[in-house]
Scaffold this motif. Structure first.
Motif, short mmCIF file in Angstrom:
data_model
loop_
_atom_site.label_atom_id
_atom_site.label_comp_id
_atom_site.label_asym_id
_atom_site.label_seq_id
_atom_site.Cartn_x
_atom_site.Cartn_y
_atom_site.Cartn_z
N ARG A 118 -71.32 -29.53 89.55
CA ARG A 118 -71.35 -28.31 89.09
C ARG A 118 -69.94 -27.94 88.32
O ARG A 118 -69.90 -26.94 87.54
CB ARG A 118 -71.21 -27.48 90.37
CG ARG A 118 -72.49 -27.25 91.22
CD ARG A 118 -72.17 -26.10 92.25
NE ARG A 118 -71.66 -26.40 93.29
CZ ARG A 118 -71.90 -27.12 94.55
NH1 ARG A 118 -73.06 -27.49 94.61
NH2 ARG A 118 -71.10 -27.42 95.48
N ASN A 119 -68.95 -29.06 88.51
CA ASN A 119 -67.60 -28.85 87.60
C ASN A 119 -67.63 -29.90 86.46
O ASN A 119 -66.64 -30.14 85.91
CB ASN A 119 -66.59 -28.89 88.64
CG ASN A 119 -66.32 -28.07 89.51
OD1 ASN A 119 -65.59 -27.02 89.30
ND2 ASN A 119 -67.11 -28.06 90.62
N GLY A 120 -68.92 -30.21 85.94
CA GLY A 120 -68.91 -31.16 84.77
C GLY A 120 -68.50 -32.23 84.94
O GLY A 120 -68.21 -33.00 83.89
N MET A 121 -68.36 -32.84 86.06
CA MET A 121 -67.85 -34.49 86.27
C MET A 121 -69.19 -35.06 87.05
O MET A 121 -69.94 -34.60 87.56
CB MET A 121 -66.72 -34.20 87.24
CG MET A 121 -65.70 -33.43 86.68
SD MET A 121 -64.76 -34.36 85.24
CE MET A 121 -63.87 -35.42 86.16
N ILE A 122 -69.05 -36.16 87.07
CA ILE A 122 -69.99 -37.22 87.53
C ILE A 122 -69.31 -38.33 88.62
O ILE A 122 -68.18 -38.63 87.95
CB ILE A 122 -71.17 -37.78 86.94
CG1 ILE A 122 -70.27 -38.70 85.67
CG2 ILE A 122 -72.04 -36.80 86.18
CD1 ILE A 122 -71.51 -39.39 84.95
#
Length: 203
Positions: A25-29
């Motif tokens: 959701r925060n653009g990270m994986i």
């Protein structure tokens, strides 16, 4: 060797599906660095940048530098997972490496000079047996690709691994035979025309 790149990562304190969803959701994986006789290091990396690198080609054969808490870690991506439904990237595994670390990788095979192969210009087809060749090599010497020159090949000819110039230190994992990479095969239509020509000559 493919051009290296740098990824800025964050240490990942929490693991599990809930934590992974929060990262996405925060653009990270989520990702993990393992190997070199050290404990696995859970990290989080930027989704967009990593996704673009994945689809640019050579992802699993290109050494990357991960910047983590002021430390630079040389790694080789070893595996990744895609969502089976929506096809987005969900996880990456990285292996710690040095320039001399021995790795096993799949190197793509490219073909050139098809127009200079009589077997192809006369109606034959290029039958690719291996789109990739698995090799052992130092991490700092991973070939970007192997190039096969088709110049002069006729229908029925084969290209074996012995025809490929391998860089120093690069060894195929199949070492007990001169395996085939591609062949020039006749098409059904071409074979039919050849049969008709033969019958005409006999008549």
């Amino acid at each position: 060797m493919s051009e290296t790149y740098t990824v800025k990562a964050e240490a990942r304190e929490q693991v599990g599906k809930g934590a992974a969803r929060h990262l996405r959701r925060n653009g990270m994986i989520p990702a993990v660095i393992y190997g070199d006789k050290k404990d696995p290091q859970p990290i989080a990396i930027p989704y967009k940048e990593t996704f673009l690198k994945l689809h640019a080609g050579g992802f699993l054969t290109t050494i990357a530098t991960i910047e983590l808490n002021g430390e630079q870690i040389k790694v080789l991506p070893k595996d990744y997972q895609l969502d089976p439904v929506r096809d987005f990237l969900v996880h990456v595994d990285f292996l710690r490496v040095s320039e001399s670390t021995e790795v096993t990788v799949q190197v793509p095979v490219h073909f050139e000079n098809e127009d200079a192969a009589p077997g192809l210009t006369r109606g034959g087809t290029l039958n690719i047996v291996r789109h990739e060749v698995e090799v052992h090599c130092p991490a700092g010497s991973i070939p970007e690709a192997f190039t096969v020159d088709l110049t002069g090949l006729q229908i029925g000819d084969s290209v074996h691994i012995s025809a490929v110039k391998l860089p120093k230190g690069v060894r195929p994992t199949i070492a007990d035979r001169d395996f085939t990479i591609a062949t020039i095969a006749s098409t059904a239509a071409g074979q039919s025309e050849a049969d008709e020509d033969g019958e005409g000559a006999e008549a």
